[in-house]
Scaffold this motif. Structure first.
Motif, PDB file in Angstrom:
ATOM      1  N   THR A 174       0.846  -1.199   0.000  1.00 14.67           N
ATOM      2  CA  THR A 174       0.000   0.000   0.000  1.00 14.67           C
ATOM      3  C   THR A 174       0.882   1.249   0.000  1.00 14.67           C
ATOM      4  O   THR A 174       0.618   2.202  -0.731  1.00 14.67           O
ATOM      5  N   CYS A 175       1.942   1.237   0.804  1.00 16.56           N
ATOM      6  CA  CYS A 175       2.868   2.372   0.872  1.00 16.56           C
ATOM      7  C   CYS A 175       3.551   2.590  -0.481  1.00 16.56           C
ATOM      8  O   CYS A 175       3.618   3.722  -0.973  1.00 16.56           O
ATOM      9  N   PHE A 176       4.058   1.500  -1.083  1.00 19.24           N
ATOM     10  CA  PHE A 176       4.727   1.615  -2.382  1.00 19.24           C
ATOM     11  C   PHE A 176       3.775   2.172  -3.436  1.00 19.24           C
ATOM     12  O   PHE A 176       4.147   3.068  -4.203  1.00 19.24           O
ATOM     13  N   THR A 177       2.546   1.661  -3.469  1.00 18.46           N
ATOM     14  CA  THR A 177       1.548   2.134  -4.440  1.00 18.46           C
ATOM     15  C   THR A 177       1.298   3.624  -4.261  1.00 18.46           C
ATOM     16  O   THR A 177       1.305   4.385  -5.226  1.00 18.46           O
ATOM     17  N   HIS A 178       1.116   4.035  -3.013  1.00 18.86           N
ATOM     18  CA  HIS A 178       0.838   5.436  -2.687  1.00 18.86           C
ATOM     19  C   HIS A 178       1.993   6.348  -3.124  1.00 18.86           C
ATOM     20  O   HIS A 178       1.791   7.356  -3.786  1.00 18.86           O
TER      21      HIS A 178
ATOM     22  N   ALA B 126       9.211  12.667  -2.228  1.00 19.73           N
ATOM     23  CA  ALA B 126       8.549  11.387  -2.509  1.00 19.73           C
ATOM     24  C   ALA B 126       9.588  10.320  -2.861  1.00 19.73           C
ATOM     25  O   ALA B 126       9.450   9.154  -2.476  1.00 19.73           O
ATOM     26  N   THR B 127      10.632  10.709  -3.559  1.00 25.87           N
ATOM     27  CA  THR B 127      11.701   9.768  -3.916  1.00 25.87           C
ATOM     28  C   THR B 127      12.431   9.304  -2.650  1.00 25.87           C
ATOM     29  O   THR B 127      12.782   8.130  -2.521  1.00 25.87           O
ATOM     30  N   LYS B 128      12.623  10.229  -1.700  1.00 28.22           N
ATOM     31  CA  LYS B 128      13.243   9.848  -0.418  1.00 28.22           C
ATOM     32  C   LYS B 128      12.344   8.870   0.333  1.00 28.22           C
ATOM     33  O   LYS B 128      12.828   7.940   0.983  1.00 28.22           O
ATOM     34  N   MET B 129      11.019   9.101   0.260  1.00 29.76           N
ATOM     35  CA  MET B 129      10.068   8.180   0.904  1.00 29.76           C
ATOM     36  C   MET B 129      10.203   6.784   0.294  1.00 29.76           C
ATOM     37  O   MET B 129      10.185   5.780   1.006  1.00 29.76           O
ATOM     38  N   LEU B 130      10.337   6.740  -1.030  1.00 29.94           N
ATOM     39  CA  LEU B 130      10.480   5.465  -1.731  1.00 29.94           C
ATOM     40  C   LEU B 130      11.761   4.754  -1.282  1.00 29.94           C
ATOM     41  O   LEU B 130      11.743   3.550  -1.003  1.00 29.94           O
ATOM     42  N   ASP B 131      12.849   5.509  -1.166  1.00 28.58           N
ATOM     43  CA  ASP B 131      14.118   4.934  -0.700  1.00 28.58           C
ATOM     44  C   ASP B 131      13.971   4.366   0.713  1.00 28.58           C
ATOM     45  O   ASP B 131      14.508   3.305   1.031  1.00 28.58           O
ATOM     46  N   LEU B 132      13.224   5.082   1.552  1.00 32.59           N
ATOM     47  CA  LEU B 132      12.983   4.637   2.921  1.00 32.59           C
ATOM     48  C   LEU B 132      12.193   3.326   2.919  1.00 32.59           C
ATOM     49  O   LEU B 132      12.523   2.392   3.654  1.00 32.59           O
TER      50      LEU B 132
ATOM     51  N   SER C 223       4.529   7.831   9.762  1.00 37.91           N
ATOM     52  CA  SER C 223       5.983   7.991   9.672  1.00 37.91           C
ATOM     53  C   SER C 223       6.550   7.935  11.085  1.00 37.91           C
ATOM     54  O   SER C 223       5.877   8.324  12.051  1.00 37.91           O
ATOM     55  N   LYS C 224       7.787   7.455  11.204  1.00 37.27           N
ATOM     56  CA  LYS C 224       8.386   7.398  12.545  1.00 37.27           C
ATOM     57  C   LYS C 224       8.703   8.795  13.069  1.00 37.27           C
ATOM     58  O   LYS C 224       8.911   8.978  14.245  1.00 37.27           O
ATOM     59  N   SER C 225       8.701   9.797  12.166  1.00 37.30           N
ATOM     60  CA  SER C 225       8.952  11.167  12.624  1.00 37.30           C
ATOM     61  C   SER C 225       7.653  11.926  12.901  1.00 37.30           C
ATOM     62  O   SER C 225       7.676  13.087  13.263  1.00 37.30           O
ATOM     63  N   SER C 226       6.499  11.239  12.758  1.00 31.92           N
ATOM     64  CA  SER C 226       5.218  11.876  13.121  1.00 31.92           C
ATOM     65  C   SER C 226       5.145  11.931  14.648  1.00 31.92           C
ATOM     66  O   SER C 226       5.866  11.195  15.335  1.00 31.92           O
ATOM     67  N   PRO C 227       4.283  12.798  15.195  1.00 35.57           N
ATOM     68  CA  PRO C 227       4.211  12.895  16.666  1.00 35.57           C
ATOM     69  C   PRO C 227       3.954  11.545  17.353  1.00 35.57           C
ATOM     70  O   PRO C 227       4.619  11.208  18.322  1.00 35.57           O
ATOM     71  N   ILE C 228       3.010  10.764  16.836  1.00 36.85           N
ATOM     72  CA  ILE C 228       2.728   9.465  17.481  1.00 36.85           C
ATOM     73  C   ILE C 228       3.829   8.454  17.161  1.00 36.85           C
ATOM     74  O   ILE C 228       4.190   7.632  17.985  1.00 36.85           O
ATOM     75  N   GLY C 229       4.418   8.567  15.973  1.00 31.68           N
ATOM     76  CA  GLY C 229       5.533   7.695  15.604  1.00 31.68           C
ATOM     77  C   GLY C 229       6.713   7.880  16.537  1.00 31.68           C
ATOM     78  O   GLY C 229       7.355   6.916  16.966  1.00 31.68           O
TER      79      GLY C 229
END
Length: 148
Positions: free
Chosen positions: A11-15, A65-71, A117-123
């Motif tokens: 789902t993450c990759f598709t998004h 978005a490319t950095k997100m993909l790398d992550l 994301s792990k950098s979100s407040p709840i993450g």
């Protein structure tokens, strides 16, 4: 048999891939507009200024978005975790969280998951926690029951 973690990662990759494609399309559209504006005889450059600004913004979004993909490529859905890290599926007494990129709520097999994301407040509150730990976010307390 696909695991729920694999489905969440897909789902993450598709998004993210969809976002990348959209930004690339937008950049091409802006470049085409700039090309046609440059061919005009008008002295008015204000339209081009906005287009260059939009181009820059979309280039930044594309880079993000490319950095997100790398992550996402760093995540192995078959790895089990003792404590919460990138790629963990965290089940609490009230919600399930998947730590990857910020997407929000998704439903898979009639169950809701929050892809964060792990950098979100709840993450940030969940990271490095273990089963039995409790976090409080927006006046709601969550007891970690399982980490996959």
């Amino acid at each position: 048999m696909s695991t729920i973690k694999s489905q969440l990662l897909d789902t993450c990759f598709t998004h993210v891939n969809k976002r990348i494609a959209n930004y690339k399309d937008e950049i091409e559209t802006i470049k085409d507009s700039l090309d046609s504006n440059d061919k005009g005889d008008e002295e008015d450059d204000s339209g081009n200024g906005k287009l260059y600004n939009d181009l820059e913004k979309n280039a930044q979004y594309l880079s993000d978005a490319t950095k997100m993909l790398d992550l996402l490529k760093l995540i192995n859905p078959n790895t089990m975790h003792q404590y919460v890290v990138l790629g963990s599926l965290v089940k609490t007494d009230s919600s399930s969280f998947y730590l990857a990129v910020s997407i929000g709520k998704v439903e898979i097999d009639d169950e809701n998951y929050f892809i964060i994301s792990k950098s979100s407040p709840i993450g940030e509150l969940l990271i490095n926690k273990t089963v039995g730990d409790r976090i409080t976010f927006n006046n709601t307390s969550y007891l970690i029951k399982d980490i996959k």
